[in-house]
Design a protein around this motif. Sequence first.
Motif, PDB file in Angstrom:
ATOM      1  N   ALA A  46       5.365   7.051  -7.937  1.00 30.10           N
ATOM      2  CA  ALA A  46       4.974   8.471  -7.226  1.00 30.10           C
ATOM      3  C   ALA A  46       3.794   8.572  -7.304  1.00 30.10           C
ATOM      4  O   ALA A  46       2.602   8.847  -7.401  1.00 30.10           O
ATOM      5  N   HIS A  47       2.663   9.422  -5.462  1.00 26.65           N
ATOM      6  CA  HIS A  47       1.779   8.921  -5.778  1.00 26.65           C
ATOM      7  C   HIS A  47       1.021   9.918  -4.879  1.00 26.65           C
ATOM      8  O   HIS A  47       1.311  10.401  -4.541  1.00 26.65           O
TER       9      HIS A  47
ATOM     10  N   ILE B 247       9.248  15.222 -10.234  1.00 22.56           N
ATOM     11  CA  ILE B 247       8.182  15.510  -9.234  1.00 22.56           C
ATOM     12  C   ILE B 247       8.303  14.915  -7.384  1.00 22.56           C
ATOM     13  O   ILE B 247       8.684  14.005  -7.241  1.00 22.56           O
ATOM     14  N   ASP B 248       7.324  16.090  -7.096  1.00 18.54           N
ATOM     15  CA  ASP B 248       7.133  15.860  -5.985  1.00 18.54           C
ATOM     16  C   ASP B 248       5.531  15.094  -5.380  1.00 18.54           C
ATOM     17  O   ASP B 248       4.167  16.002  -5.673  1.00 18.54           O
ATOM     18  N   PRO B 249       5.317  14.248  -4.727  1.00 16.13           N
ATOM     19  CA  PRO B 249       4.294  13.595  -4.314  1.00 16.13           C
ATOM     20  C   PRO B 249       3.569  14.468  -3.987  1.00 16.13           C
ATOM     21  O   PRO B 249       2.158  13.961  -4.024  1.00 16.13           O
TER      22      PRO B 249
ATOM     23  N   THR C  11       0.467  -1.196   0.000  1.00 19.06           N
ATOM     24  CA  THR C  11       0.318   0.441  -0.520  1.00 19.06           C
ATOM     25  C   THR C  11       0.502   1.230   0.245  1.00 19.06           C
ATOM     26  O   THR C  11       1.323   1.281   0.322  1.00 19.06           O
ATOM     27  N   VAL C  12       0.802   1.996  -0.891  1.00 19.74           N
ATOM     28  CA  VAL C  12       1.443   3.235  -1.133  1.00 19.74           C
ATOM     29  C   VAL C  12       0.506   4.542  -0.866  1.00 19.74           C
ATOM     30  O   VAL C  12      -0.427   4.761  -1.086  1.00 19.74           O
ATOM     31  N   ALA C  13       0.691   4.981   0.501  1.00 19.15           N
ATOM     32  CA  ALA C  13       0.016   6.418   1.170  1.00 19.15           C
ATOM     33  C   ALA C  13       0.370   7.788  -0.091  1.00 19.15           C
ATOM     34  O   ALA C  13       1.475   7.628  -0.572  1.00 19.15           O
ATOM     35  N   PRO C  14      -0.919   8.713  -0.232  1.00 21.04           N
ATOM     36  CA  PRO C  14      -0.979   9.142  -1.014  1.00 21.04           C
ATOM     37  C   PRO C  14      -0.006  10.630  -0.418  1.00 21.04           C
ATOM     38  O   PRO C  14       0.393  10.681   0.847  1.00 21.04           O
ATOM     39  N   GLY C  15       0.891  11.108  -1.056  1.00 22.89           N
ATOM     40  CA  GLY C  15       2.183  12.077  -1.157  1.00 22.89           C
ATOM     41  C   GLY C  15       3.465  11.412  -0.652  1.00 22.89           C
ATOM     42  O   GLY C  15       4.267  12.037  -0.425  1.00 22.89           O
ATOM     43  N   THR C  16       3.754   9.866  -1.542  1.00 23.85           N
ATOM     44  CA  THR C  16       4.878   9.542  -1.193  1.00 23.85           C
ATOM     45  C   THR C  16       5.577   9.238  -2.870  1.00 23.85           C
ATOM     46  O   THR C  16       4.675   8.790  -3.160  1.00 23.85           O
ATOM     47  N   LYS C  17       6.553   8.657  -2.020  1.00 26.51           N
ATOM     48  CA  LYS C  17       7.009   7.686  -3.776  1.00 26.51           C
ATOM     49  C   LYS C  17       8.075   6.562  -2.814  1.00 26.51           C
ATOM     50  O   LYS C  17       8.809   6.303  -1.938  1.00 26.51           O
TER      51      LYS C  17
ATOM     52  N   LEU D   8      -1.971  17.061 -18.303  1.00 20.80           N
ATOM     53  CA  LEU D   8      -3.714  15.795 -18.242  1.00 20.80           C
ATOM     54  C   LEU D   8      -3.922  16.335 -16.694  1.00 20.80           C
ATOM     55  O   LEU D   8      -4.696  15.803 -16.138  1.00 20.80           O
ATOM     56  N   GLY D   9      -3.313  17.566 -16.261  1.00 20.89           N
ATOM     57  CA  GLY D   9      -3.773  18.104 -14.743  1.00 20.89           C
ATOM     58  C   GLY D   9      -2.669  17.701 -13.509  1.00 20.89           C
ATOM     59  O   GLY D   9      -3.138  18.259 -12.767  1.00 20.89           O
ATOM     60  N   MET D  10      -1.587  16.894 -14.178  1.00 23.85           N
ATOM     61  CA  MET D  10      -0.903  16.181 -12.335  1.00 23.85           C
ATOM     62  C   MET D  10       0.285  16.924 -12.539  1.00 23.85           C
ATOM     63  O   MET D  10       0.243  16.809 -11.077  1.00 23.85           O
ATOM     64  N   LEU D  11       0.710  18.047 -12.948  1.00 24.24           N
ATOM     65  CA  LEU D  11       1.398  18.742 -12.462  1.00 24.24           C
ATOM     66  C   LEU D  11       1.162  20.204 -12.903  1.00 24.24           C
ATOM     67  O   LEU D  11       1.713  21.156 -13.698  1.00 24.24           O
ATOM     68  N   PRO D  12       0.061  21.097 -11.934  1.00 20.94           N
ATOM     69  CA  PRO D  12      -0.426  21.953 -12.380  1.00 20.94           C
ATOM     70  C   PRO D  12       0.371  23.240 -12.043  1.00 20.94           C
ATOM     71  O   PRO D  12       0.000  24.249 -12.661  1.00 20.94           O
TER      72      PRO D  12
END
Length: 352
Positions: free
Chosen positions: A76-77, A109-111, A47-53, A261-265
């Motif tokens: 990178a989630h 990338i900064d998660p 399980t990968v938590a949000p905001g982590t790599k 794609l809106g991933m890195l606004p």
Amino acid sequence: MGLIRSDVPLPRSKNPADNFLVGFVLSYGMAQVTRGDAEPVAVLGKTVAPGTKERLELFVSSLSTGTPLTVPVIVAHGRLSGPTLLLSAAIHGDEINGVEVCRRVLERIDPFALHGTVVAVPVVNVFGFITQSRYLPDRRDLNRSFPGSAKGSLASRLAHLFLQRVVSLCDIGIDFHTGSGGRRNLPQVRANLKDDTTRQIAEVFGAPVCVQARERAKSLRAVAAELGKPMLLFEGGEVLRFEEDVIGAGVAGTLRVMKHLGMLPMIAVDPCPSSVLALDGGWIRSTRGGILHLDVTLGEAVQRHDVLGAITDMFGTVRGKVFATDNGIIIGHVTNPLVSRGDALVHLACPQ
């Protein structure tokens, strides 16, 4: 995800970083909620938590020494919800420019600020990567082995594992390649430009040329298309090289796609250059054996019947010339000057 309205007081977080980010977003006029709304994601049993790599490992097989061999998978989630993007490279083990593209993109990338998830597999064919070979130990081409089988050859099993355990998690993909042994390619995107979604992201990527290329049977791109997952194939450079022009084009294009794609606004990306949309005109082949002397370079525009080079004997006597078969752009050529009759010499793309 909601919108920030100027007539509603902003919620304050106990996390100072959240409050700073809200202020930063407003100061640049971007209507994005910055509180985390992504759920944990399960990848390869972890399980990968949000905001982590996280770096994970996909077990494939053991070597004859008993040493386990695994495929590295970096996840990178993002703290915020969004699409899941697959970045894959070295499906052909000696095509390593994409390995460095993946590394540099992950570095950017900064998660905490990422919307969605990036699943990066810098080296899919670990067997070929270790031996500096295009193929697997069974001499099979991994990119002609999809969708694979859990009970097939090594190539078939690896294709099956990669598809079921990794590709199935993703919404969209970019697969990085180079020219095969003895060839060099202009940085280019090869994709199904007849599909509106794929064409849009191909144009956003901004490679010098976007080529309408058929999906080869049993390739990763073909199987992804069958699953409804648009995929770009980026080509550039040659095997066993790190080439800055190719790597730079791959990194810049990937970041532009992520921005689209809106991933890195909030990340700044290089402006999107215009791409030439082209049909795959195919390879121009040698009519005789000898020593090739090319007079054209990658990216050069040529006209039908233009002389592209000459084939001489070892004493320099010209035995034949190489002519352009159509109007187009040079997107690939051989690097070995010693040629035989029927050898592919120059790859031509014809603008639409």
